[in-house]
Design an enzyme around this catalytic site. Structure first.
Site, PDB file in Angstrom:
ATOM      1  N   ASP A  93       0.858  -1.178   0.000  1.00  0.00           N
ATOM      2  CA  ASP A  93       0.000   0.000   0.000  1.00  0.00           C
ATOM      3  C   ASP A  93       0.897   1.232   0.000  1.00  0.00           C
ATOM      4  O   ASP A  93       1.967   1.232   0.600  1.00  0.00           O
ATOM      5  CB  ASP A  93      -0.874  -0.053   1.262  1.00  0.00           C
ATOM      6  N   GLY A  95       0.602   4.018   1.504  1.00  0.00           N
ATOM      7  CA  GLY A  95       0.676   4.750   2.763  1.00  0.00           C
ATOM      8  C   GLY A  95      -0.267   5.924   2.865  1.00  0.00           C
ATOM      9  O   GLY A  95      -0.451   6.488   3.943  1.00  0.00           O
ATOM     10  N   TYR A  97      -3.584   6.204   2.735  1.00  0.00           N
ATOM     11  CA  TYR A  97      -4.743   6.033   3.603  1.00  0.00           C
ATOM     12  C   TYR A  97      -4.340   6.138   5.073  1.00  0.00           C
ATOM     13  O   TYR A  97      -5.012   6.801   5.871  1.00  0.00           O
ATOM     14  CB  TYR A  97      -5.406   4.682   3.340  1.00  0.00           C
ATOM     15  N   GLN A 194      -9.977   7.155  -8.162  1.00  0.00           N
ATOM     16  CA  GLN A 194     -10.684   7.857  -7.096  1.00  0.00           C
ATOM     17  C   GLN A 194     -11.917   8.544  -7.689  1.00  0.00           C
ATOM     18  O   GLN A 194     -12.184   8.443  -8.872  1.00  0.00           O
ATOM     19  CB  GLN A 194      -9.762   8.853  -6.395  1.00  0.00           C
ATOM     20  N   ASP A 271      -7.990  -7.065  -0.404  1.00  0.00           N
ATOM     21  CA  ASP A 271      -7.236  -7.179   0.844  1.00  0.00           C
ATOM     22  C   ASP A 271      -8.103  -6.639   1.970  1.00  0.00           C
ATOM     23  O   ASP A 271      -8.970  -5.787   1.742  1.00  0.00           O
ATOM     24  CB  ASP A 271      -5.929  -6.369   0.794  1.00  0.00           C
ATOM     25  N   CYS A 309     -16.035 -26.469   6.836  1.00  0.00           N
ATOM     26  CA  CYS A 309     -14.639 -26.090   6.594  1.00  0.00           C
ATOM     27  C   CYS A 309     -13.719 -27.278   6.799  1.00  0.00           C
ATOM     28  O   CYS A 309     -13.843 -28.023   7.779  1.00  0.00           O
ATOM     29  CB  CYS A 309     -14.249 -24.945   7.532  1.00  0.00           C
ATOM     30  N   CYS A 311     -10.326 -26.921   7.043  1.00  0.00           N
ATOM     31  CA  CYS A 311      -9.014 -26.426   7.453  1.00  0.00           C
ATOM     32  C   CYS A 311      -8.473 -27.225   8.636  1.00  0.00           C
ATOM     33  O   CYS A 311      -9.194 -27.974   9.301  1.00  0.00           O
ATOM     34  CB  CYS A 311      -9.081 -24.937   7.790  1.00  0.00           C
ATOM     35  N   CYS A 314     -10.409 -26.603  12.005  1.00  0.00           N
ATOM     36  CA  CYS A 314     -11.717 -27.266  12.090  1.00  0.00           C
ATOM     37  C   CYS A 314     -11.590 -28.779  12.130  1.00  0.00           C
ATOM     38  O   CYS A 314     -12.459 -29.462  12.680  1.00  0.00           O
ATOM     39  CB  CYS A 314     -12.594 -26.831  10.916  1.00  0.00           C
ATOM     40  N   HIS A 340      -7.900 -20.210  10.967  1.00  0.00           N
ATOM     41  CA  HIS A 340      -9.184 -20.611  10.387  1.00  0.00           C
ATOM     42  C   HIS A 340      -9.745 -19.516   9.499  1.00  0.00           C
ATOM     43  O   HIS A 340     -10.218 -19.798   8.376  1.00  0.00           O
ATOM     44  CB  HIS A 340     -10.204 -20.939  11.480  1.00  0.00           C
TER      45      HIS A 340
END
Length: 378
Positions: A93, A95, A97, A194, A271, A309, A311, A314, A340
């Site tokens: 990113d 920076g 924000y 934007q 993200d 799930c 994973c 789980c 998880h």
């Protein structure tokens, strides 16, 4: 040698796409979710475990890393990949924000943003050129242009001015990226659209970014409190204003049903801190909605966090055990809940990719929404 950056679309379903971004550090399957490693760590996770959840790429942050430990130090220590032990692609990113949401006493000008660190009050200037320099020092594989974010509730005059300045900063960001030839030859840069919720502003921003030319394009300025309906309203037109043959990245999104709706509207990358932050506070995402494992009703529940799930968490531990760990403040509780949640997000992305490839996205999305209740919060 693998390509510097190549985006190929394998299948489409309506406006949704599935494909692959090929880079020298590895391939990124899209639609993709990028776990957030703000300060050179995906919190409560080891890099190998992040990869094991299915993540192809992670995100780092210019603002936080420039303040601590410092971009120059990271560069001296071999770059962000070596520093944190992650050998696959990293997107950083810019920076912008964080400067505008976390820093104290910011002063915006055409040059950039002057601010005081939220950590120790030291003064800094973050300009397009400095943002790109920091991202180069970190060793970013996908660099983000520096932009100015304003609330969607701002006046039209403020929104227009911020969008226009962001486009001037986008040009400076691109020029700074290209000037560092050794870095630019092996990595990529994305521009950020934007314009708040205004279709005309968004179109003007997209046209300016396309004129500059970027490897990919982000839709910025959303998921900042406007609500899902307004966000989806903007996504009904904003992605289509960007090049169809380049990746489209919706920054900072989001909740699972936000992601499903955005994929339907043509977004390829996401993200969000939500799966990791929620894991540390005892919230788990499931196919029927989020649950609060701290709730007393889970104290003797021998079932898995999410019966749907597969994973490691789980498959191994019960809700009762996780309830105990979280209520007792044990570190393992935060680790397992985070693992998880990241696995849940990556499984969702894999299901979306499969549904698009099979031409069944609408059925999948409708079924997901029928099961998922975001306000469940048990």
């Amino acid at each position: 040698m693998p390509p510097r950056f190549d985006f190929s679309i394998a299948a489409t379903d309506g406006r949704a796409r599935t494909g692959t971004i090929a880079m020298r550090r590895g391939e990124i399957r899209t639609p993709a979710f990028m776990p957030v490693g703000t300060s050179a760590t995906v919190k409560a996770m080891k890099p190998a475990d992040v990869r094991a959840t299915g993540a192809d790429i992670i995100l780092g942050n210019t603002y936080h890393l420039m303040l601590r430990p410092g971009a120059e130090r990271v560069a001296r220590l071999g770059g962000l990949h070596a520093f944190m032990g992650w050998d696959r692609p990293i997107l950083t990113d810019s920076g912008g924000y964080q400067v505008m949401s976390l820093a104290d006493l910011t002063k915006r000008s055409e040059e950039g943003v002057a601010f005081k660190s939220h950590l120790d009050g030291t003064r800094h200037m973050l300009s397009p050129e400095r943002s790109i320099e920091i991202q180069r020092l970190l060793g970013s594989n996908i660099t983000m242009a520096f932009d100015e974010l304003v609330p969607t509730t701002s006046t039209r005059e403020v929104q227009a001015a911020a969008m226009e300045r962001s486009m001037r900063w986008a040009r400076r960001s691109r020029d700074a990226f290209d000037a560092a030839e050794d870095h630019a030859e092996g990595n990529a840069i994305f521009g950020i659209q934007q314009g708040a919720l205004d279709e005309g502003f968004r179109k003007a921003s997209a046209d300016a970014l396309i004129d500059i030319g970027f490897d990919g394009y982000a839709v910025g300025g959303l998921a900042v409190g406007e609500g899902q309906e307004a966000m989806f309203g903007c996504l009904d037109f904003a992605p289509g204003q960007l090049p169809a043959d380049k990746p489209r990245y919706l920054m900072g999104v989001g909740k699972p049903d936000d992601i499903v709706g955005a994929v339907e509207r043509g977004i390829d990358m996401f993200d969000c801190v939500l799966p990791t932050r929620s894991g540390r506070t005892g919230q788990a995402f499931t196919r029927s909605g989020p649950i609060n494992i701290r709730n007393a009703k889970f104290a003797e529940d021998t079932g898995p966090l999410d019966p749907a799930c597969a994973c490691n968490v789980c498959s191994t531990w019960s809700r009762a055990y996780l309830h105990h760990l979280v209520r007792a403040g044990e570190i393992l509780g935060a680790m397992l809940m985070t693992e998880h949640n990241l696995a849940f997000y990556q499984a969702l992305m894999a299901d979306l990719r499969s549904a698009i490839a099979a031409g069944g996205l609408t059925a999948f999305a409708n079924d997901f929404r029928a099961q998922y209740r975001r306000d469940k919060g048990e």
